[in-house]
Design an enzyme around this catalytic site. Structure first.
Site, PDB file in Angstrom:
ATOM      1  N   ASP A  26       0.865  -1.169   0.000  1.00 53.01           N
ATOM      2  CA  ASP A  26       0.000   0.000   0.000  1.00 53.01           C
ATOM      3  C   ASP A  26       0.913   1.234   0.000  1.00 53.01           C
ATOM      4  OD1 ASP A  26      -2.331   1.657   0.451  1.00 53.01           O
ATOM      5  OD2 ASP A  26      -1.633   1.829   2.529  1.00 53.01           O
ATOM      6  N   PHE A  27       0.376   2.381  -0.351  1.00 51.35           N
ATOM      7  CA  PHE A  27       1.234   3.572  -0.418  1.00 51.35           C
ATOM      8  C   PHE A  27       0.973   4.533   0.757  1.00 51.35           C
ATOM      9  CE2 PHE A  27       2.260   7.870  -1.976  1.00 51.35           C
ATOM     10  CZ  PHE A  27       3.613   7.690  -2.163  1.00 51.35           C
TER      11      PHE A  27
HETATM   12 MG   LIG Z   1      -3.017   3.249   3.159  1.00 51.35          MG
END
Ligand SMILES: [Mg+2]
Length: 260
Positions: A26-27
């Site tokens: 995820d970022f």
């Molecule tokens: Mg996130």
């Protein structure tokens, strides 16, 4: 690298031995701290460096899997070449510069059919518009309309989709409004990434509720890493993106040491 628990270190060691490793991340909130303006969000330097090191290891694929639209993900992550991008929680793929999306299930196909009827009625009622069939929905084009008529057509299209009871993702473009019916999750994205890359083991790290779908599809040979607080099915947990960067750096080190 001393902050990692012995258990997590051992798990990373097992992961580093995988024939083909997928590191899916995820970022926002995982590699990048939250900021007021999402456009300003950037991975912390340590995370970016660890990702770059992983990219250099053979038989190792890195993917970013985000709720952001894929364009936004690419901009914010400044993803180097070679990183696979998954946007909109699994509804958009950008692999090696090519944009695709997941296949439609029966429920999605039914939504497409319902949406088709609703939008064709809107187009008929708003002369100058036309419908373009998209793989996962439709675009209503309005470029022959003036601003007032365009707004009216857009409003009618939104209302029609809603009235039809079709949960669709709506995207406003320039002289176009798009409706996509894909109802996928990050879990679907991880399954697809595993197939696409031929990965024999997967690490997934995420901080949010939607990341739970990704954690849930991981198996015994994989590694799930929750960043931050909150209930999670992930096996391991760290507190901050800096800790995630430590994990990734350690994994890159172990993976490189296997001689790959
Ligand atoms: Mg996130």
């Amino acid at each position: 690298m001393t902050g990692l628990s012995a258990e997590l270190n051992a798990a990373l060691g097992r992961l580093a031995d995988a024939e083909h490793l997928l590191v899916a991340l995820d970022f926002d909130g995982t590699l990048a701290p939250f900021v007021d303006n999402p456009d300003d969000s950037r991975a912390i330097p340590e995370a970016a460096e660890a990702v770059a090191r992983l990219l250099d290891v053979s038989h190792t694929t890195v993917a970013f899997v985000s709720g952001r639209a894929v364009d936004s993900l690419q901009r914010a992550s400044q993803a180097p070449d070679g990183i696979l991008l998954v946007g909109s929680h699994g509804a958009e793929y950008r692999f090696d510069g090519v944009d695709t999306h997941p296949p439609l299930g029966d429920a999605d196909l039914a939504r497409v059919a319902t949406l088709s009827v609703a939008l064709e009625e809107v187009s008929a009622a708003h002369p100058g518009t036309w419908i373009e069939a998209k793989p996962a929905g439709f675009a209503l084009h309005t470029r022959h309309l003036d601003g007032h008529a365009e707004n009216a057509a857009n409003d009618a299209a939104r209302a029609a989709a809603e009235a039809a009871g079709v949960p669709a993702k709506v995207r406003d473009g320039k002289n176009v409004i798009e409706f996509s019916v894909l109802s996928v999750t990050k879990g679907d994205a991880i399954r697809h990434l595993r197939d696409y890359t031929g990965a024999t083991a997967v690490l997934y790290a995420g901080d949010d509720v939607t990341d739970e779908d990704a954690f849930a599809v991981l198996g015994d040979g994989d590694l799930s890493l929750k960043c931050g607080e909150g209930d999670s099915v992930a096996r391991y947990r760290v507190a901050t993106p800096a800790d995630v960067a430590d994990v990734l750096a350690r994994l890159a080190e172990l993976r490189a040491a296997t001689g790959r």
